[in-house]
Design a protein around this motif. Structure first.
Motif, PDB file in Angstrom:
ATOM      1  N   MET A 153     -14.689  -2.040   5.297  1.00 28.97           N
ATOM      2  CA  MET A 153     -15.760  -2.719   4.627  1.00 28.97           C
ATOM      3  C   MET A 153     -16.701  -3.355   5.639  1.00 28.97           C
ATOM      4  O   MET A 153     -16.378  -4.146   6.579  1.00 28.97           O
ATOM      5  N   LYS A 154     -17.994  -3.431   5.338  1.00 28.80           N
ATOM      6  CA  LYS A 154     -18.818  -4.062   6.231  1.00 28.80           C
ATOM      7  C   LYS A 154     -19.884  -4.835   5.436  1.00 28.80           C
ATOM      8  O   LYS A 154     -20.371  -4.339   4.129  1.00 28.80           O
ATOM      9  N   MET A 155     -20.302  -6.032   5.600  1.00 31.00           N
ATOM     10  CA  MET A 155     -20.973  -6.983   4.641  1.00 31.00           C
ATOM     11  C   MET A 155     -22.552  -6.527   5.033  1.00 31.00           C
ATOM     12  O   MET A 155     -22.706  -7.008   6.139  1.00 31.00           O
TER      13      MET A 155
ATOM     14  N   THR B 221     -17.192  -8.148  14.768  1.00 28.42           N
ATOM     15  CA  THR B 221     -17.237  -6.695  14.559  1.00 28.42           C
ATOM     16  C   THR B 221     -17.787  -6.602  13.318  1.00 28.42           C
ATOM     17  O   THR B 221     -17.650  -7.362  12.323  1.00 28.42           O
ATOM     18  N   PRO B 222     -18.520  -5.575  13.219  1.00 29.64           N
ATOM     19  CA  PRO B 222     -19.140  -5.278  11.875  1.00 29.64           C
ATOM     20  C   PRO B 222     -18.410  -4.689  10.820  1.00 29.64           C
ATOM     21  O   PRO B 222     -18.574  -5.045   9.709  1.00 29.64           O
ATOM     22  N   TRP B 223     -17.285  -4.163  11.185  1.00 28.97           N
ATOM     23  CA  TRP B 223     -16.511  -3.725  10.069  1.00 28.97           C
ATOM     24  C   TRP B 223     -15.154  -4.199  10.093  1.00 28.97           C
ATOM     25  O   TRP B 223     -14.617  -4.560  11.191  1.00 28.97           O
ATOM     26  N   HIS B 224     -14.410  -4.314   8.862  1.00 26.99           N
ATOM     27  CA  HIS B 224     -13.317  -5.185   8.657  1.00 26.99           C
ATOM     28  C   HIS B 224     -12.409  -4.354   7.938  1.00 26.99           C
ATOM     29  O   HIS B 224     -12.770  -3.715   6.919  1.00 26.99           O
ATOM     30  N   THR B 225     -11.273  -4.809   7.692  1.00 28.22           N
ATOM     31  CA  THR B 225     -10.009  -4.068   6.900  1.00 28.22           C
ATOM     32  C   THR B 225      -9.586  -5.003   5.824  1.00 28.22           C
ATOM     33  O   THR B 225      -9.031  -6.062   6.562  1.00 28.22           O
ATOM     34  N   LEU B 226      -9.608  -4.621   4.505  1.00 26.40           N
ATOM     35  CA  LEU B 226      -8.855  -5.597   3.610  1.00 26.40           C
ATOM     36  C   LEU B 226      -7.941  -4.851   2.963  1.00 26.40           C
ATOM     37  O   LEU B 226      -8.014  -3.616   2.791  1.00 26.40           O
ATOM     38  N   ARG B 227      -6.509  -5.221   2.973  1.00 27.33           N
ATOM     39  CA  ARG B 227      -5.473  -4.699   2.557  1.00 27.33           C
ATOM     40  C   ARG B 227      -4.606  -5.350   1.547  1.00 27.33           C
ATOM     41  O   ARG B 227      -4.560  -6.701   1.661  1.00 27.33           O
ATOM     42  N   VAL B 228      -4.349  -4.886   0.451  1.00 21.06           N
ATOM     43  CA  VAL B 228      -3.705  -5.478  -0.476  1.00 21.06           C
ATOM     44  C   VAL B 228      -2.254  -4.722  -0.933  1.00 21.06           C
ATOM     45  O   VAL B 228      -2.235  -3.336  -0.808  1.00 21.06           O
ATOM     46  N   GLN B 229      -1.270  -5.317  -0.836  1.00 20.68           N
ATOM     47  CA  GLN B 229       0.136  -4.627  -1.268  1.00 20.68           C
ATOM     48  C   GLN B 229       0.647  -5.252  -2.537  1.00 20.68           C
ATOM     49  O   GLN B 229       0.824  -6.440  -2.548  1.00 20.68           O
TER      50      GLN B 229
ATOM     51  N   PHE C 180      -3.980  -8.749   3.100  1.00 18.67           N
ATOM     52  CA  PHE C 180      -4.098  -8.720   4.585  1.00 18.67           C
ATOM     53  C   PHE C 180      -5.800  -8.760   4.742  1.00 18.67           C
ATOM     54  O   PHE C 180      -6.331  -8.108   4.171  1.00 18.67           O
ATOM     55  N   PHE C 181      -6.375  -9.564   5.848  1.00 12.68           N
ATOM     56  CA  PHE C 181      -7.537  -9.281   6.369  1.00 12.68           C
ATOM     57  C   PHE C 181      -7.621  -8.856   7.924  1.00 12.68           C
ATOM     58  O   PHE C 181      -6.989  -9.700   8.531  1.00 12.68           O
ATOM     59  N   ASP C 182      -8.098  -7.868   8.431  1.00 10.70           N
ATOM     60  CA  ASP C 182      -7.976  -7.653   9.663  1.00 10.70           C
ATOM     61  C   ASP C 182      -6.439  -7.579  10.100  1.00 10.70           C
ATOM     62  O   ASP C 182      -6.349  -8.275  11.283  1.00 10.70           O
ATOM     63  N   GLN C 183      -5.530  -7.108   9.522  1.00 15.34           N
ATOM     64  CA  GLN C 183      -4.278  -7.180   9.969  1.00 15.34           C
ATOM     65  C   GLN C 183      -3.477  -8.521   9.961  1.00 15.34           C
ATOM     66  O   GLN C 183      -2.485  -8.642  10.694  1.00 15.34           O
ATOM     67  N   HIS C 184      -4.105  -9.574   9.422  1.00 15.31           N
ATOM     68  CA  HIS C 184      -3.312 -10.775   9.414  1.00 15.31           C
ATOM     69  C   HIS C 184      -3.228 -11.131   7.752  1.00 15.31           C
ATOM     70  O   HIS C 184      -3.844 -10.893   7.027  1.00 15.31           O
ATOM     71  N   MET C 185      -1.916 -11.329   7.548  1.00 16.31           N
ATOM     72  CA  MET C 185      -1.611 -11.783   6.141  1.00 16.31           C
ATOM     73  C   MET C 185      -1.897 -13.124   5.730  1.00 16.31           C
ATOM     74  O   MET C 185      -1.646 -14.048   6.525  1.00 16.31           O
ATOM     75  N   LEU C 186      -2.850 -13.050   4.881  1.00 14.87           N
ATOM     76  CA  LEU C 186      -3.329 -14.272   4.442  1.00 14.87           C
ATOM     77  C   LEU C 186      -2.899 -15.012   3.070  1.00 14.87           C
ATOM     78  O   LEU C 186      -2.715 -16.073   2.982  1.00 14.87           O
ATOM     79  N   LEU C 187      -2.434 -14.158   2.352  1.00 13.43           N
ATOM     80  CA  LEU C 187      -1.977 -14.746   0.926  1.00 13.43           C
ATOM     81  C   LEU C 187      -0.562 -13.789   0.606  1.00 13.43           C
ATOM     82  O   LEU C 187      -0.506 -12.630   0.764  1.00 13.43           O
ATOM     83  N   SER C 188       0.089 -14.641  -0.125  1.00 11.95           N
ATOM     84  CA  SER C 188       1.426 -13.939  -0.644  1.00 11.95           C
ATOM     85  C   SER C 188       1.783 -14.964  -1.954  1.00 11.95           C
ATOM     86  O   SER C 188       2.002 -16.079  -1.728  1.00 11.95           O
ATOM     87  N   PHE C 189       1.849 -14.166  -3.075  1.00  9.04           N
ATOM     88  CA  PHE C 189       2.220 -14.918  -4.167  1.00  9.04           C
ATOM     89  C   PHE C 189       2.703 -14.184  -5.283  1.00  9.04           C
ATOM     90  O   PHE C 189       2.657 -12.857  -5.247  1.00  9.04           O
ATOM     91  N   TRP C 190       3.079 -14.608  -6.360  1.00  7.02           N
ATOM     92  CA  TRP C 190       3.669 -13.903  -7.631  1.00  7.02           C
ATOM     93  C   TRP C 190       2.759 -13.917  -8.756  1.00  7.02           C
ATOM     94  O   TRP C 190       2.111 -14.960  -8.893  1.00  7.02           O
TER      95      TRP C 190
END
Length: 162
Positions: free
Chosen positions: A32-34, A90-98, A111-121
């Motif tokens: 994504m690009k803002m 960088t203009p483009w970033h990656t957002l990922r959800v598992q 995850f944002f740009d390959q860094h896990m930021l949140l983990s919850f139930w």
């Protein structure tokens, strides 16, 4: 896909949904690009979509540098988790959800740009569709939406043949 939302109402959002696929547990990502970020802009991934008013949203808030996960229930977003971002130039970033299950717990990891930021139930929603979401006055470009169903309670390999 480039999105531009002009909406003066509070809680306004747009969904782009994959209508043909429903999954319970998913690994989904998007680049994504803002474009036109304002203090009220959010954009990102929607998953476990039941209908246009009930789903999870993992969104990036570019002005405050946060990623936030909402459970949108009856059209009203309820914040479940929030983490601060360190955004690169960088203009483009990656957002990922598992979303997966461990011992009867529904786990969501962001995850944002390959860094896990949140983990919850959270178990607000189950099987559903997935897609993109934009909230507030915003403008985003999305690319490479990818989703993979995570199969649970199955071994990674077959047992030995003895």
């Amino acid at each position: 896909v480039q999105q531009s939302l002009v909406c003066e109402q509070e809680g306004c959002y747009q969904l782009m949904v994959s209508d043909t696929i429903q999954v319970d547990y998913v690994d989904i990502s998007v680049r994504m690009k803002m474009l036109l970020g304002t203090p009220s802009s959010y954009g990102g991934l929607a998953f476990s979509i039941q209908d246009a008013n009930n789903f999870y949203a993992a969104v990036v808030h570019p002005e405050s540098n946060h990623v936030v996960v909402y459970a949108v229930k009856e059209g009203k977003p309820e914040e479940l988790a929030k983490a601060e971002l360190i955004v690169s130039d960088t203009p483009w970033h990656t957002l990922r959800v598992q979303r997966y299950t461990i011992v009867s717990k529904e786990v969501i990891e962001v995850f944002f740009d390959q860094h896990m930021l949140l983990s919850f139930w959270d178990g607000s929603f189950g099987v559903g569709k997935f897609g993109l979401v934009a909230m507030g006055k915003s403008g985003f470009a999305f690319d490479n939406l990818r989703a993979m169903e995570l199969l649970t309670q199955r071994p990674f390999s077959r047992p030995s043949a003895y």
